[in-house]
Design a protein around this motif. Structure first.
Motif, short mmCIF file in Angstrom:
data_model
loop_
_atom_site.label_atom_id
_atom_site.label_comp_id
_atom_site.label_asym_id
_atom_site.label_seq_id
_atom_site.Cartn_x
_atom_site.Cartn_y
_atom_site.Cartn_z
N VAL A 149 -11.18 3.21 -4.38
CA VAL A 149 -10.09 2.72 -5.23
C VAL A 149 -9.47 1.45 -4.66
O VAL A 149 -9.38 1.27 -3.45
CB VAL A 149 -8.99 3.80 -5.40
N LEU A 150 -9.06 0.57 -5.55
CA LEU A 150 -8.24 -0.59 -5.21
C LEU A 150 -7.23 -0.73 -6.33
O LEU A 150 -7.59 -1.04 -7.47
CB LEU A 150 -9.08 -1.86 -5.06
N GLY A 151 -5.97 -0.44 -6.03
CA GLY A 151 -4.93 -0.51 -7.04
C GLY A 151 -3.86 -1.53 -6.73
O GLY A 151 -2.89 -1.66 -7.46
N ASN A 152 -4.03 -2.26 -5.63
CA ASN A 152 -3.03 -3.25 -5.23
C ASN A 152 -3.61 -4.65 -5.43
O ASN A 152 -4.32 -5.16 -4.58
CB ASN A 152 -2.63 -3.03 -3.77
N ILE A 153 -3.35 -5.25 -6.58
CA ILE A 153 -3.78 -6.63 -6.81
C ILE A 153 -2.57 -7.56 -6.84
O ILE A 153 -2.53 -8.54 -7.58
CB ILE A 153 -4.61 -6.77 -8.10
N GLY A 154 -1.57 -7.21 -6.03
CA GLY A 154 -0.41 -8.07 -5.90
C GLY A 154 -0.79 -9.45 -5.38
O GLY A 154 -1.88 -9.67 -4.87
N GLY A 185 -9.79 -1.26 -9.59
CA GLY A 185 -10.53 -0.18 -10.23
C GLY A 185 -10.56 1.06 -9.38
O GLY A 185 -10.08 1.08 -8.24
N SER A 186 -11.12 2.12 -9.96
CA SER A 186 -11.25 3.38 -9.25
C SER A 186 -12.49 4.11 -9.76
O SER A 186 -12.78 4.09 -10.96
CB SER A 186 -10.01 4.26 -9.47
N GLY A 187 -13.21 4.72 -8.85
CA GLY A 187 -14.36 5.55 -9.21
C GLY A 187 -14.39 6.78 -8.33
O GLY A 187 -14.17 6.68 -7.11
#
Length: 833
Positions: free
Chosen positions: A233-238, A271-273
């Motif tokens: 997962v990568l949810g931090n696109i700050g 995204g997340s998988g």
């Protein structure tokens, strides 16, 4: 390495830009060329504040494109179906919600319920955490600045209130304090899903997805769990990561064109998988639907010789070859490679060189098809490898080789490298079946900082795998019957600590760190987080201490595991500097008598508290570089990874290291714990959440470990560890005068070793009277530890008539231990006392 038992993928769920919420939607997007990459909007970050076309512009980025999710999918139906507490779901941060969605969709595709995975493993591959804690810090720090400088800002108290209100609105922290804390990303989900198995977050930067899969497979191969849930997962696109990547010139100012002659950089994405895996034999026995089979996995580090962010042919080649060797295949058995290929000219070239090195060695004659999907969804970093996997699994499902969009032709240099032997599959075409190996693909994910991961995936066919399984021997059947020996140790604790661990001179960024020894210029040392410094110093001591014991062991056969709570002080300070624009906007919006000159002065007063960003800032604040720096400087070429399991981070790092020795993947491992985060907000929130009454201290502690059976006569064994690490516990009688967070148990272990050296007559081993060890390691979850300690307290020993049964013994001192041992002896011989 032992025989690699095939691993079945029995469930999968995904979430990728623009809003691809299932593997089928992802496949449809791949075929149509759906673009998740577009110009950011204000829900991502404000281009007016942070964008500049000038690459040298301070604290700004020249890239305003990102692969971002249009929105998060609604969770209400999944919450109801799984009987979850909706109030607890609301408290999750954004990244946790992305993970939750894909895990629940994976369960759905596997036809499993939550109860079926309650005791199983859960591994998350992640980098950069979630933006919520950075917002929490910024909100706190900026409001404090406003209070301290209120008279310089305005004489109107109401305007000061409006400034702080504006900051709260722009830096809104939606999740609870518990889930805001970086190290609780996993803990919050475990609590919600009631998971009790071995669980941890692992940071291998862009290799995170496949690195997590490789480590989760170890748990299955060594019977620590029957299934594992794995998420990338990568949810931090700050904006901070974007600005930092722009300072090394890694971003494109146009679009991502992986492998193409026009490629000029990557585009960040999110995204997340999630997948659910188990041994193939179990999946067949369970009647599970099998979406694909992992035949091999391989992880390797670049080691010494490259800059910390420069890709290496040797590391990538080694990772891919380890997968092939595990599967007992060659490149001749591979139909297709889904490449890491991010669109950076250097990165793409090195990956092509790595594949061609294997191609030439294999004697392959037929051209090999390759591809990448980052033109469409961007580079989702720690979620990228999982996207690559899903693309291949859907290719199996539809019996089509997936197309790559945004590719026209190789550059002249890359044409020379590939010599028409590697062909980018630009169009959808049939994926032909081969009677010997079915449909088979190699999948890459290579991490910033020199950590490379690869998996080999094969389409499941009953007839084909009957033959494969008949020849495969489970790795658990060939485990070496061995204890493990500590042959080196090294620590670094800041001077001034008055506790029971020897302290060192404090590290100053310029005066104390031996930058000449490690060939790091002062300008680099100035930018790197202190955790990277203390970690490198302690690991260097441990390796020097074990120099003779490591003699003759290839560097590829040495692995590195670091336990520590994620979230580095330098990362949040970089974020504060860049996000000073939020303070400027709040003052400008709320105050009527602030001219531009005064506003700039206020902004600079805050900004100058923190160092400006340069090309060394990004590798200086990434969590995985704590391990990457050690691997790079000390030439460790096996795995290098940072593991976060909260206070048990070192324990889990040790567990994974021992499993790597058990399956003969490595002949030596370097394991340690590191903590250097004394950011006030981090420490205060930690103390508040965990009712901590100890002072948080900075330090690092590392050990070098070998299999005892591999010791040479000349080797110096410092300490011996019992082999059955799954049911042991660090001696609870050891106490510290400070809190080292995720590194705490490394220091407890050090104290126990020191105690053993002073009082060898105390040595006791309840499994083997001839063993040298008086120390056992445990890798309990908190819930299991509580159950075990209660069992001891109530003297409820189970199966005690069985001589082979083992248990953890919790004790508070030597007398308490002796009493419990005597009681155990009595009931073992059937005493009625």
């Amino acid at each position: 390495m032992n025989d690699y038992e095939p691993i079945a993928i029995v469930g999968y769920g995904c979430l990728y830009p623009p809003l691809l919420t299932s593997p089928e939607e992802l496949w449809d997007g791949v075929l149509k060329g759906t673009k998740g990459v577009r110009n950011v909007n204000n829900s991502v970050w404000d281009t007016d504040k942070y964008y500049s076309k000038y690459r040298s512009a301070e604290d700004k980025t020249y890239c305003k494109k990102t692969g971002y999710l249009s929105e998060l999918p609604h969770l209400e139906k999944l919450i109801e179906q799984n009987g979850l507490n909706s109030d607890e779901v609301i408290k999750l941060n954004r990244t946790q919600k992305m993970i939750l969605y894909t895990v629940l969709r994976a369960l759905e595709s596997a036809n499993l319920n939550l109860e079926s995975i309650t005791p199983e493993g859960f591994v998350i591959g992640n980098m950069l955490g979630d933006e919520s804690f950075a917002n929490y810090v910024a909100q706190n720090r900026m409001k404090k600045f406003v209070d301290e400088h209120s008279k310089e800002i305005t004489n109107d108290d109401n305007e000061i209130k409006h400034v702080k209100k504006s900051l709260s609105e722009s830096l809104n922290v939606e999740s609870s304090d518990f889930n805001v804390f970086p190290s609780n990303m996993l803990a919050g989900l475990k609590k919600l899903l009631k998971l009790h198995g071995i669980s941890f977050t692992i940071d291998g930067a862009c290799s995170g997805s496949l690195l997590a899969i490789d480590e989760a497979i170890k748990l299955i191969h060594q019977n620590k769990t029957s299934k594992s849930v794995v998420t990338g997962v990568l949810g931090n696109i700050g904006v901070t990561g974007n600005v930092a990547f722009s300072k090394i010139g890694a971003l494109s100012d146009t679009e991502a064109r992986p492998l193409d002659s026009q490629a000029n950089g990557l585009i960040p994405g999110e995204g997340s998988g999630s997948i659910i895996i188990e041994s193939l034999s179990n999946a067949i026995n369970d009647g599970s639907h099998i979406y694909g089979v992992i035949r091999g996995s391989g992880v390797a580090s670049d080691g010494k010789g490259q800059a910390i962010y420069a890709p290496s042919v040797d590391g990538q080649y080694t990772a891919m070859m380890k997968s092939l060797a595990a599967a007992k295949m060659t490149l001749n058995d591979i139909d297709y490679v889904e490449m890491h290929a991010t669109g950076t000219p250097v990165g793409d070239k090195v990956e092509l060189q790595s594949i061609m090195k294997i191609f030439n060695e294999s004697g392959r004659k037929k051209p090999l098809k390759i591809g990448s999907m980052k033109h469409q969804i961007g580079h989702s970093f720690s979620a990228a490898g999982m996207a690559n996997l899903f693309k291949v699994l859907q290719g199996f499902n539809h019996q089509n080789l997936p197309p790559t969009h945004g590719f026209g032709d190789f550059s002249a240099e890359n044409k020379s490298i590939t010599s028409n032997n590697l062909i980018v599959n630009s169009n959808e075409e049939d994926w032909h079946w081969d009677s010997e190996h079915g449909r088979t693909a190699s999948i890459n994910a290579f991490g910033f900082g020199g950590i490379n991961a690869n998996i080999l995936v094969q389409e499941y066919d009953e007839g084909l795998f009957k033959s494969i399984l008949s020849k495969s021997v489970s790795s658990t059947l060939t485990l070496p019957d061995s204890n493990y020996s500590i042959v080196g140790q090294g620590t670094w604790v800041d001077k001034g600590f008055q506790g029971n661990i020897p302290s060192e001179a404090p590290i100053s960024k310029f005066t104390s760190f031996p930058f000449i020894k490690f060939k790091m210029p002062p300008k680099v040392v100035q930018k790197i987080d202190k955790s990277q410094q203390v970690g490198l110093l302690a690991a260097d001591k441990a390796l020097e201490n074990a120099k003779e014991e490591l003699n003759g062991i290839p560097r590829e056969k040495i692995g590195l595991y670091v336990g520590g709570m994620l979230g580095l002080k330098t990362a949040f300070e970089c974020d504060l500097r860049i996000r000073s624009e939020e303070l400027r906007t709040a003052v400008q919006k709320s105050c009527t008598n602030v001219n531009s000159q005064k506003l700039e002065k206020i902004n600079m007063q805050f900004k100058q508290k923190f160092e400006s960003l340069s090309e060394d800032s990004l590798p200086g604040f990434m969590d995985n570089i704590v391990a990457g720096r050690i691997s790079n400087s000390l030439d460790i070429r096996g795995v290098n990874a940072v593991i976060d399991a909260g206070k048990n981070s070192f324990d889990v790092a040790m567990n994974q290291a021992i499993l790597s020795l058990q399956n003969n993947e490595y002949d030596a491992v370097v394991v340690g714990g590191v903590n250097s985060n004394d950011l006030p907000e981090y420490v205060d929130l930690y103390n508040e959440l965990y009712s901590n009454d100890l002072v948080v201290e900075n330090g690092a502690c590392f050990f070098v470990i070998k299999r005892t059976v591999d010791l040479k006569d000349t080797d110096n064994e410092i300490f011996n560890i019992s082999s059955d690490a799954s049911i042991k516990t660090i001696n609870n009688s050891v106490s510290l005068d400070a809190d080292f967070l995720g590194a705490e148990n490394a220091f407890k272990m050090l104290n126990k070793i020191n105690e053993h050296a002073k009082r060898p007559e105390m040595a006791t081993d309840f499994e083997n009277s001839e063993a040298k060890s008086d120390f056992s390691i445990a890798f309990f979850d908190t819930e299991n530890a509580i159950e075990a300690s209660q069992m001891i307290k109530n003297e409820m020993f189970l199966d005690t008539q069985n001589e082979s049964s083992k248990m953890a013994i919790f004790y508070t001192g030597l007398q308490d231990l002796e009493e419990k041992v005597e009681f155990l002896k009595k009931i073992q011989v059937g005493s009625n006392e």
